[in-house]
Design an enzyme around this catalytic site. Sequence first.
Site, short mmCIF file in Angstrom:
data_model
loop_
_atom_site.label_atom_id
_atom_site.label_comp_id
_atom_site.label_asym_id
_atom_site.label_seq_id
_atom_site.Cartn_x
_atom_site.Cartn_y
_atom_site.Cartn_z
N GLU A 1 0.87 -1.17 0.00
CA GLU A 1 0.00 0.00 0.00
C GLU A 1 0.91 1.22 0.00
O GLU A 1 1.59 1.48 0.99
CB GLU A 1 -0.79 -0.04 1.32
CG GLU A 1 -2.17 0.46 1.32
CD GLU A 1 -2.72 0.41 2.74
OE1 GLU A 1 -2.75 1.47 3.37
OE2 GLU A 1 -3.10 -0.67 3.22
N ASP B 1 -5.27 9.81 9.61
CA ASP B 1 -3.95 9.36 10.03
C ASP B 1 -3.52 9.88 11.39
O ASP B 1 -3.77 11.03 11.74
CB ASP B 1 -2.91 9.77 8.98
CG ASP B 1 -3.05 8.94 7.72
OD1 ASP B 1 -3.17 7.70 7.86
OD2 ASP B 1 -3.06 9.50 6.62
#
Lengths: 261, 406
Positions: free
Chosen positions: A49, A60
């Site tokens: 990824e 995040d």
Amino acid sequence: MSKTAQVLKDRKVAGKGSLVGYFPIGYPSLAESIDAAVAMCENGVDVLELGVPYSDPVMDGPVIQEATLHALEHGFKLKQVFEAVKAVTSRVKTPVLVMTYWNPVIQYGVERFAQDLSEAGGAGLITPDLIPDEAGDWLAASDKYDLDRVFLSAPTSTQERAQVSSDLSRGFVYAVSTMGITGAREELDSLARKVVAGVREADANQNTCVGIGISTAEQVAEVNQYSDGAIVGSAFVRAYAEGGVEALKVKVTELASLLER
Amino acid sequence: MTSSPTNLREQDGPYFGEFGGRFVPESLIAALDQLAETYEIAKHDPEFALELAELHRSYTGRPSIITEAKQFAATANDQVRIFLKREDLNHTGSHKINNVLGQALITKRMGKTRIIAETGAGQHGVASATAAALFGLDCVVYMGEVDTERQALNVARMRLLGAEVVPVKTGSRTLKDAINEALRDWVANVDTTHYLLGTVAGPHPFPTMVRDFHSVIGNEARQQMLDEFGFLPTVVAACVGGGSNAIGIFHAFLDDKDVDLYGFEAAGDGLDTPRHAATLTYGKLGVLHGAKSYMLQDEDGQTMDSHSISAGLDYPGVGPEHAWLKDLGRAKYRGISDAEAMDAMLLLARTEGIIPAIETSHALAGALKLAKELPDGSSILINLSGRGDKDMETAAKYFGFLPGDN
């Protein structure tokens, strides 16, 4: 069948389980991020990824925020996504997904992004802030270029929404293991099992990989007992931040150690 | 995507033309659905309307009055009348309380016990901390570190009210980063927490719900103009950051075709410089903080840093309904520089004895320019969205009013 789905299925059938590994493009530089990504694939990551640095990464946690901010401050440009994908896929056979917030794709042009990703050898996209309801352009472009599209399913998703994520995802469904943002956690929520079960109920043939909070070999192995793969991001980025590519290799090897090669 | 109705006032989200939607992580969808459902029920519940109206009467101090600013108007054109809708007189000193009380009632209806909020200038944070104190809710306010410095007194006010203020040190350390941090908190704590978003941006249903809570401004003002003066204004003007006070006063007038609507956004150092927050003038279509709208961004879709002397307008995005009104041509948007806004602040203080917030001063400066362009006999209704007490430190430095300055 998508290459990503094929890899996950083959390893599942062989009783091995899969490790999906995240690394941000351009961290700490484009060349070093490519080397890091290749090293991950050579040391136990089954699906890669590659993360696109973005100015407002709301999903995040601090480790990935810091790394992607570093990449942005050191001149990351969106076109480097395709350079990175091309470079990695020319060196390893691992399927390479790109994880990106949606606005950069809109600016690049959804169809153009799909075309360039496909030409670079990329497998598809993981879209953390694009829900299927808003994904009309991307559904069409990913069909046209035969790309994977990974939507998320969360502990708070209704069965109806799990069904839609399952129906429209290709490659796998990203099961959000816990309510929160990315970052290593010591204990995984049992919620992950519920999310995976929801996707299974929607479509027994759909793959589900579990992400957010996974940082140990035991967690990777445990998650693989009830899903098709464990997704690890922050733990790898932290390892790299602390000890460069050598530390990253050690961490990948360690996290894959309870899965058979 | 819904087509535009003939009656603009009836347009609700999730989409305003091509703008709006829900570009958020799947983890938040259940909370947005719950919020939309709860709000939809409340909206049609007379009990809810009564409860909110009573709070506004006995706590906010509504209806807010209209003051005609004759001396102020005369500095530009003595043949144009300027009226001020005095949201600065609301409890907590700005329009923000309208939305906060509405959402606090919604929070209680959802059975949640904790609110989080973002704030730029501190007005929304103070209003949220106030509502949290009133309703017995836990409150965390995210505020960019840059803003905590330029609005230190508001940080103290929020803390005095019992809220936790978290300085946000990521990104540009201003309002947009405070929103990012609030969204992260919300994802992690969505079971117990309501994100009390302070503007008409964000994912559906926020742009619609926040607008509805602020539409009391325009509803009152429109009726007051008719009752007290016997006419509707030629122009309705407001400052635009995210756009809440502007949509609040615009909304009642959307279908009054003879009333022009003007939004004034922050031009910072000037529209010919890179340091501004003129999202509707220079922004491109994109997705920021959960909605598709105009935003300041580079060619890669990275959000650009905005700049304004007013923390409340220092935001690179704007609510989707404004983007829609701009494209329809129903509202016009212009930039006002820091210097023009500060001049207008001083002028209103000296001519009318009213100290406006720096945000609001952008609308005042814009109205002065319009007054010079409009035909004699025209009138301008300005949303005086907030008072300037919070801006004394910035103003004192800017004008050199501190001890030792000459």
